[in-house]
Design a protein around this motif. Sequence first.
Motif, PDB file in Angstrom:
ATOM      1  N   ALA A 163      -1.634-111.439  81.127  1.00  0.00           N
ATOM      2  CA  ALA A 163      -2.126-110.944  82.432  1.00  0.00           C
ATOM      3  C   ALA A 163      -3.646-110.857  82.446  1.00  0.00           C
ATOM      4  CB  ALA A 163      -1.521-109.567  82.729  1.00  0.00           C
ATOM      5  N   LEU A 164      -4.241-110.572  81.295  1.00  0.00           N
ATOM      6  CA  LEU A 164      -5.692-110.309  81.282  1.00  0.00           C
ATOM      7  C   LEU A 164      -6.544-111.520  80.924  1.00  0.00           C
ATOM      8  CD1 LEU A 164      -5.724-106.762  79.643  1.00  0.00           C
ATOM      9  CD2 LEU A 164      -6.274-107.325  82.020  1.00  0.00           C
ATOM     10  N   LEU A 165      -6.027-112.422  80.094  1.00  0.00           N
ATOM     11  CA  LEU A 165      -6.868-113.539  79.622  1.00  0.00           C
ATOM     12  C   LEU A 165      -6.645-114.800  80.454  1.00  0.00           C
ATOM     13  CD1 LEU A 165      -6.625-113.233  75.726  1.00  0.00           C
ATOM     14  CD2 LEU A 165      -8.406-112.359  77.251  1.00  0.00           C
ATOM     15  N   ARG A 166      -7.737-115.530  80.674  1.00  0.00           N
ATOM     16  CA  ARG A 166      -7.686-116.784  81.430  1.00  0.00           C
ATOM     17  C   ARG A 166      -8.138-117.935  80.527  1.00  0.00           C
ATOM     18  NH1 ARG A 166      -5.029-114.264  83.511  1.00  0.00           N
ATOM     19  NH2 ARG A 166      -5.092-113.017  85.386  1.00  0.00           N
ATOM     20  N   VAL A 170     -11.384-115.994  75.383  1.00  0.00           N
ATOM     21  CA  VAL A 170     -10.964-116.217  74.006  1.00  0.00           C
ATOM     22  C   VAL A 170     -10.298-114.953  73.456  1.00  0.00           C
ATOM     23  CG1 VAL A 170     -13.260-115.643  73.064  1.00  0.00           C
ATOM     24  CG2 VAL A 170     -11.686-116.996  71.693  1.00  0.00           C
ATOM     25  N   ALA A 171      -9.207-115.192  72.722  1.00  0.00           N
ATOM     26  CA  ALA A 171      -8.545-114.103  72.004  1.00  0.00           C
ATOM     27  C   ALA A 171      -8.869-114.273  70.528  1.00  0.00           C
ATOM     28  CB  ALA A 171      -7.044-114.177  72.213  1.00  0.00           C
ATOM     29  N   GLY A 189      -3.172-119.233  77.824  1.00  0.00           N
ATOM     30  CA  GLY A 189      -3.991-120.442  77.938  1.00  0.00           C
ATOM     31  C   GLY A 189      -5.409-120.236  77.425  1.00  0.00           C
ATOM     32  N   ALA A 190      -5.759-119.034  76.991  1.00  0.00           N
ATOM     33  CA  ALA A 190      -7.098-118.777  76.449  1.00  0.00           C
ATOM     34  C   ALA A 190      -7.238-119.459  75.085  1.00  0.00           C
ATOM     35  CB  ALA A 190      -7.302-117.267  76.292  1.00  0.00           C
ATOM     36  N   SER A 191      -8.485-119.637  74.630  1.00  0.00           N
ATOM     37  CA  SER A 191      -8.680-120.149  73.271  1.00  0.00           C
ATOM     38  C   SER A 191      -8.269-119.068  72.288  1.00  0.00           C
ATOM     39  CB  SER A 191     -10.145-120.451  72.998  1.00  0.00           C
ATOM     40  OG  SER A 191     -10.599-121.377  73.895  1.00  0.00           O
ATOM     41  N   LEU A 192      -7.837-119.523  71.130  1.00  0.00           N
ATOM     42  CA  LEU A 192      -7.384-118.571  70.112  1.00  0.00           C
ATOM     43  C   LEU A 192      -8.187-118.786  68.839  1.00  0.00           C
ATOM     44  CD1 LEU A 192      -5.273-116.429  69.340  1.00  0.00           C
ATOM     45  CD2 LEU A 192      -3.748-118.273  68.675  1.00  0.00           C
ATOM     46  N   ARG A 193      -8.810-117.741  68.370  1.00  0.00           N
ATOM     47  CA  ARG A 193      -9.489-117.806  67.068  1.00  0.00           C
ATOM     48  C   ARG A 193      -8.823-116.782  66.146  1.00  0.00           C
ATOM     49  NH1 ARG A 193     -14.107-120.919  67.155  1.00  0.00           N
ATOM     50  NH2 ARG A 193     -15.225-121.007  69.132  1.00  0.00           N
ATOM     51  N   VAL A 194      -8.574-117.215  64.921  1.00  0.00           N
ATOM     52  CA  VAL A 194      -7.835-116.362  63.979  1.00  0.00           C
ATOM     53  C   VAL A 194      -8.728-116.070  62.779  1.00  0.00           C
ATOM     54  CG1 VAL A 194      -5.738-116.199  62.570  1.00  0.00           C
ATOM     55  CG2 VAL A 194      -5.699-117.507  64.700  1.00  0.00           C
ATOM     56  N   TYR A 195      -8.900-114.790  62.427  1.00  0.00           N
ATOM     57  CA  TYR A 195      -9.688-114.470  61.228  1.00  0.00           C
ATOM     58  C   TYR A 195      -8.771-114.062  60.080  1.00  0.00           C
ATOM     59  CZ  TYR A 195      -9.408-109.585  63.006  1.00  0.00           C
ATOM     60  OH  TYR A 195      -8.988-108.377  63.483  1.00  0.00           O
ATOM     61  N   TYR A 306       0.965-105.990  88.208  1.00  0.00           N
ATOM     62  CA  TYR A 306       1.133-107.073  89.179  1.00  0.00           C
ATOM     63  C   TYR A 306       0.992-108.469  88.578  1.00  0.00           C
ATOM     64  CZ  TYR A 306       1.146-103.297  92.458  1.00  0.00           C
ATOM     65  OH  TYR A 306       1.507-102.148  93.116  1.00  0.00           O
ATOM     66  N   TYR A 307       0.381-108.561  87.378  1.00  0.00           N
ATOM     67  CA  TYR A 307       0.135-109.891  86.818  1.00  0.00           C
ATOM     68  C   TYR A 307       0.818-110.157  85.480  1.00  0.00           C
ATOM     69  CZ  TYR A 307      -3.070-110.173  90.678  1.00  0.00           C
ATOM     70  OH  TYR A 307      -3.579-110.178  91.951  1.00  0.00           O
ATOM     71  N   ALA A 308       1.485-109.158  84.917  1.00  0.00           N
ATOM     72  CA  ALA A 308       2.262-109.413  83.688  1.00  0.00           C
ATOM     73  C   ALA A 308       3.635-109.908  84.126  1.00  0.00           C
ATOM     74  CB  ALA A 308       2.385-108.141  82.856  1.00  0.00           C
ATOM     75  N   ARG A 309       3.886-111.178  83.884  1.00  0.00           N
ATOM     76  CA  ARG A 309       5.143-111.768  84.385  1.00  0.00           C
ATOM     77  C   ARG A 309       6.361-111.183  83.672  1.00  0.00           C
ATOM     78  NH1 ARG A 309       4.224-116.536  87.326  1.00  0.00           N
ATOM     79  NH2 ARG A 309       6.040-117.627  86.502  1.00  0.00           N
TER      80      ARG A 309
END
Length: 450
Positions: A163-166, A170-171, A189-195, A306-309
Motif C-alpha cells: 500500500a505504501l511503496l510505489r 525502494v525497500a 513493484g518497488a526496488s528491493l535492496r537486501v543487506y 483503503y490501499y492495502a488489497r
Amino acid sequence: MGNSLNRCAIAYQEVVDTGSLNSDYYTLADFIELDDEDIFKKTVPQFWYIEDHKRKGYFSYQRPLLSACENRVIIYDDFTGTEKEMIMMASNNYLGLISHPRVVQAGIRAYEKYGSGGSSAPLLSGTFDITRELELKLAEFKGCEDAMVFSTGYSANVGVISALLRKNDVAIIDKLNHASIVDGCRLSGASLRVYRHHDMGKLEKCLQKSRGQRQGMLVITDGVFGMDGDICNLPEIKRIADRYGARVMVDDAHATGVIGKQGKGTAEHYGMEGMIDIVMGTFSKSLAGVGGFVASTKEVVNYIRYYARSYFFSAALPPCICATVLAALNVIEEEPELLEQLHQNVKYLHSRFSQMGLEVTQPGTGVISVIIGDEIIVRKMSKQIHEMGLYINPLPFPSVRKGEARFKFSLMATHTMEDLDRAADIFEAACQEYGIIKTSPTLVASSSVM
Ligand code: PMP
C-alpha cells in the motif's frame, strides 16, 4: 537455479526408473524449478521425496495435535498409529495464553454474543465495536496514534508494504526478514535492496546507493528474528535511516509479549517507544489468536485501510478473535510474572545446553536454536527426539544456509522445571548418539515423556 532445474530432472528420472526417491540426496529447494511444459511434473519427485521421509521416520511436519497446544500435548503419532504425549517446544504460544482462563472466557463470551464470524470485509460490514476496541488498545500498547487489524500477520505485511511503496521507491531489508516482508516488497513493484543479516555498514551502503536514484525509502526489519530469536539493532537502524530520510518499519511478530520490560516489543526493549514509523505484529504467537496488525500515525493507518488489497478485498477478523486478543493484551499488562517466567525458562534451558558444550544462540527472547550442521544428522536426530517425546522444529536447508541445519526450541512461560529438564535430557541423549557431544547422557532412553 540451473542446478535446481537439473536436480529436479534427475529426481524425476529416479522416480521413473525405480518407483521411489532416496530423500537423503535432496532438499525441498530441489523441486522448485523444472524446465517442462507440464507444470505438474515437478510435483512427482517432490511427492516421493516426502514419502521417503515418512518411510524413514524423518517426517516432522503436521503431527496432528489432539489437545490444546500447551507445554505438553497429545499428538496422533503417524509412525506408530497411537496417541502420544509430548513436551511441546515448537509453538509460538510464548506466554501460554492460548489456554489462559481469562483469554478463553473472553473468546467464548464474544462467540456467544456475535456468533462465529464477520462474514464481510472490514470496510463493509466486517467491523464490530470490539474490532475497533482492539485497534485502539494495540495503538496504545505500541505507543502509536492508531492501529488496524488484518486477518493474518502475513496479509498485514503484504498489505502495508504494497500500500505504501510505489515503483520508484525502494525497500531495504535484512536478509533474514520474514517471507511476508519479501512478498510485500515484490508485490509493491518497488526496488528491493537486501543487506547482510545485522550488517549496519551494508544497510548504510544500500541507503547511500538509493539516495537520489529513488523517491521514498523504507527500511524494514524483523524486531526478533524467528529462526534464532536474535534481536535487531533498532537504535542503529533508526539512526542510519534518519540520516538518509528513510522511514522505518519493524515486524514485532516474535517480539510482542516477549521483549521489553512489559512485553511491548522491540521499541520498548530499546526505550524507543513512539519513535518507529510503522510497527507491525501478529496475533498468532504471544497474543493467542490469529491475525495481524499495523500501528502508525492516524493518516498512515487510514491510508492503508483503503490501499492495502489484502485488507480491502479480504474477510475481516472474526469478533471472537478480537475479544481473545484483547484479553491477551490485558493479561500481558496485568500478569507480568508470565513474561518473567518465560525468560527464566529460556535462561535455564540455555544454560543446560551451554553446559553440554553445544553451539547455541544467545538467550533473550522466546527462541533458542542449537546449530548442528549436517542436515542428514538433523533428520536422524529428529526421529529419535520425536520417539523420546520432545516436539521441536528441525530447521533444514533452505530455511537456513547449507551446512547450518539446526533445531529450534520455542519456549513458553508455562513450561515446568520438569519439562525443561526432560527436554534437555532427551536432546542430550540424541546429541550423544550422533556424536555432537561427547559427554554421557544423564538419561536412560525411553520412548515416552512420562
Ligand atoms: N512476520 C514474522 C516475523 C513471522 O514470523 C510471521 C509468522 N511466522 C509472520 C510475520 C506472519 O504472521 P502470521 O502467521 O500471523 O500470518
